[in-house]
Structure formats: structure tokens, C-alpha cells
Design a protein around this motif. Structure first.
Motif, PDB file in Angstrom:
ATOM      1  N   PHE A   1       0.834  -1.193   0.000  1.00 29.02           N
ATOM      2  CA  PHE A   1       0.000   0.000   0.000  1.00 29.02           C
ATOM      3  C   PHE A   1       0.875   1.251   0.000  1.00 29.02           C
ATOM      4  O   PHE A   1       0.555   2.241  -0.635  1.00 29.02           O
ATOM      5  CB  PHE A   1      -0.930   0.029   1.215  1.00 29.02           C
ATOM      6  CG  PHE A   1      -2.043  -0.969   1.119  1.00 29.02           C
ATOM      7  CD1 PHE A   1      -2.982  -0.892   0.114  1.00 29.02           C
ATOM      8  CD2 PHE A   1      -2.154  -1.984   2.042  1.00 29.02           C
ATOM      9  CE1 PHE A   1      -4.013  -1.799   0.025  1.00 29.02           C
ATOM     10  CE2 PHE A   1      -3.183  -2.895   1.970  1.00 29.02           C
ATOM     11  CZ  PHE A   1      -4.115  -2.809   0.959  1.00 29.02           C
ATOM     12  N   GLN A   2       1.964   1.222   0.761  1.00 33.95           N
ATOM     13  CA  GLN A   2       2.905   2.328   0.820  1.00 33.95           C
ATOM     14  C   GLN A   2       4.297   1.760   0.540  1.00 33.95           C
ATOM     15  O   GLN A   2       5.008   1.356   1.453  1.00 33.95           O
ATOM     16  CB  GLN A   2       2.888   2.988   2.189  1.00 33.95           C
ATOM     17  CG  GLN A   2       1.586   3.649   2.517  1.00 33.95           C
ATOM     18  CD  GLN A   2       1.594   4.241   3.904  1.00 33.95           C
ATOM     19  OE1 GLN A   2       2.503   4.020   4.688  1.00 33.95           O
ATOM     20  NE2 GLN A   2       0.572   4.992   4.218  1.00 33.95           N
ATOM     21  N   PRO A   3       4.715   1.729  -0.725  1.00 32.59           N
ATOM     22  CA  PRO A   3       6.003   1.112  -1.040  1.00 32.59           C
ATOM     23  C   PRO A   3       7.190   1.830  -0.409  1.00 32.59           C
ATOM     24  O   PRO A   3       8.183   1.218  -0.089  1.00 32.59           O
ATOM     25  CB  PRO A   3       6.087   1.179  -2.561  1.00 32.59           C
ATOM     26  CG  PRO A   3       4.824   1.783  -3.045  1.00 32.59           C
ATOM     27  CD  PRO A   3       4.002   2.173  -1.887  1.00 32.59           C
ATOM     28  N   ASN A   4       7.094   3.139  -0.212  1.00 25.87           N
ATOM     29  CA  ASN A   4       8.193   3.895   0.370  1.00 25.87           C
ATOM     30  C   ASN A   4       7.695   4.541   1.658  1.00 25.87           C
ATOM     31  O   ASN A   4       6.979   5.546   1.623  1.00 25.87           O
ATOM     32  CB  ASN A   4       8.680   4.951  -0.617  1.00 25.87           C
ATOM     33  CG  ASN A   4       9.955   5.613  -0.160  1.00 25.87           C
ATOM     34  OD1 ASN A   4      10.359   5.469   0.984  1.00 25.87           O
ATOM     35  ND2 ASN A   4      10.579   6.344  -1.059  1.00 25.87           N
ATOM     36  N   ALA A   5       8.087   4.003   2.797  1.00 29.82           N
ATOM     37  CA  ALA A   5       7.584   4.476   4.084  1.00 29.82           C
ATOM     38  C   ALA A   5       8.049   5.893   4.388  1.00 29.82           C
ATOM     39  O   ALA A   5       7.302   6.689   4.966  1.00 29.82           O
ATOM     40  CB  ALA A   5       8.030   3.534   5.191  1.00 29.82           C
ATOM     41  N   ILE A   6       9.276   6.246   4.001  1.00 32.68           N
ATOM     42  CA  ILE A   6       9.790   7.592   4.276  1.00 32.68           C
ATOM     43  C   ILE A   6       9.009   8.623   3.475  1.00 32.68           C
ATOM     44  O   ILE A   6       8.615   9.671   3.996  1.00 32.68           O
ATOM     45  CB  ILE A   6      11.295   7.664   3.975  1.00 32.68           C
ATOM     46  CG1 ILE A   6      12.058   6.753   4.930  1.00 32.68           C
ATOM     47  CG2 ILE A   6      11.801   9.103   4.076  1.00 32.68           C
ATOM     48  CD1 ILE A   6      13.523   6.613   4.614  1.00 32.68           C
ATOM     49  N   GLU A   7       8.762   8.342   2.201  1.00 34.20           N
ATOM     50  CA  GLU A   7       8.002   9.267   1.376  1.00 34.20           C
ATOM     51  C   GLU A   7       6.578   9.423   1.890  1.00 34.20           C
ATOM     52  O   GLU A   7       6.024  10.527   1.928  1.00 34.20           O
ATOM     53  CB  GLU A   7       7.970   8.787  -0.068  1.00 34.20           C
ATOM     54  CG  GLU A   7       7.247   9.730  -1.002  1.00 34.20           C
ATOM     55  CD  GLU A   7       7.226   9.237  -2.435  1.00 34.20           C
ATOM     56  OE1 GLU A   7       6.435   9.771  -3.208  1.00 34.20           O
ATOM     57  OE2 GLU A   7       7.994   8.324  -2.771  1.00 34.20           O
ATOM     58  N   ALA A   8       5.972   8.333   2.316  1.00 30.12           N
ATOM     59  CA  ALA A   8       4.614   8.402   2.860  1.00 30.12           C
ATOM     60  C   ALA A   8       4.581   9.239   4.132  1.00 30.12           C
ATOM     61  O   ALA A   8       3.649  10.019   4.350  1.00 30.12           O
ATOM     62  CB  ALA A   8       4.094   6.996   3.134  1.00 30.12           C
ATOM     63  N   SER A   9       5.609   9.112   4.976  1.00 27.37           N
ATOM     64  CA  SER A   9       5.685   9.897   6.200  1.00 27.37           C
ATOM     65  C   SER A   9       5.836  11.378   5.887  1.00 27.37           C
ATOM     66  O   SER A   9       5.201  12.230   6.519  1.00 27.37           O
ATOM     67  CB  SER A   9       6.849   9.410   7.051  1.00 27.37           C
ATOM     68  OG  SER A   9       7.006  10.221   8.183  1.00 27.37           O
ATOM     69  N   LEU A  10       6.670  11.716   4.905  1.00 28.47           N
ATOM     70  CA  LEU A  10       6.841  13.122   4.525  1.00 28.47           C
ATOM     71  C   LEU A  10       5.563  13.701   3.928  1.00 28.47           C
ATOM     72  O   LEU A  10       5.194  14.844   4.213  1.00 28.47           O
ATOM     73  CB  LEU A  10       8.004  13.266   3.542  1.00 28.47           C
ATOM     74  CG  LEU A  10       9.390  13.040   4.130  1.00 28.47           C
ATOM     75  CD1 LEU A  10      10.440  13.039   3.024  1.00 28.47           C
ATOM     76  CD2 LEU A  10       9.716  14.092   5.163  1.00 28.47           C
TER      77      LEU A  10
END
Length: 72
Positions: free
Chosen positions: A38-47
Motif C-alpha cells: 500500500f505504501q512502497p516507500n515508508a519515508i516518502e509516505a511519512s513526509l
């Protein structure tokens, strides 16, 4: 007869939900690939979530508090 209608609806719903196909062991490798997340990039999703909270001046449902200034 009207008292049996809810029972028939509930029974049919329970029967229909049991028709979902099972995931076979050889298919699990395909579902575990990064592009299936669902969120392949956790850092990008957090930002993105941080920017959304800062712009909307509100937060909720995703944890963390703070104001709309971006200085959590």
C-alpha cells in the motif's frame, strides 16, 4: 413471513462471503513484492503525511499531534 426476511438476508450474506478464493502458496511470492504494498516507500509516505498535516492545520487518524506550522 416478514420475520424470516432478515434471517434469509443474513444467511445469504454469510454464504456469499465464503466464496472468496484462497491464496495458494506459490502465489504468495507475487503478493510479497514491494510494488504490491500500500505504501512502497515508508519515508516518502511519512513526509507526505507531514506536509498534509502542516497544510491542513489539523491532524487525526494517523497519530501525532501538533499545529499547522509544521513544528511538531
Amino acid at each position: 413471513m416478514p420475520s424470516t426476511t432478515p434471517a434469509l438476508c443474513l444467511g445469504s450474506i454469510l454464504l456469499v462471503t465464503g466464496c472468496a478464493p484462497n491464496v495458494m502458496p506459490w502465489e504468495r511470492g507475487l503478493l510479497a513484492k514491494p510494488h504490491m504494498a500500500f505504501q512502497p516507500n515508508a519515508i516518502e509516505a511519512s513526509l507526505r503525511q507531514h506536509m498534509l498535516i502542516s497544510k491542513e492545520a489539523s491532524s487525526g487518524g494517523h497519530g501525532g499531534g501538533g499545529g499547522g506550522c509544521g513544528c511538531n
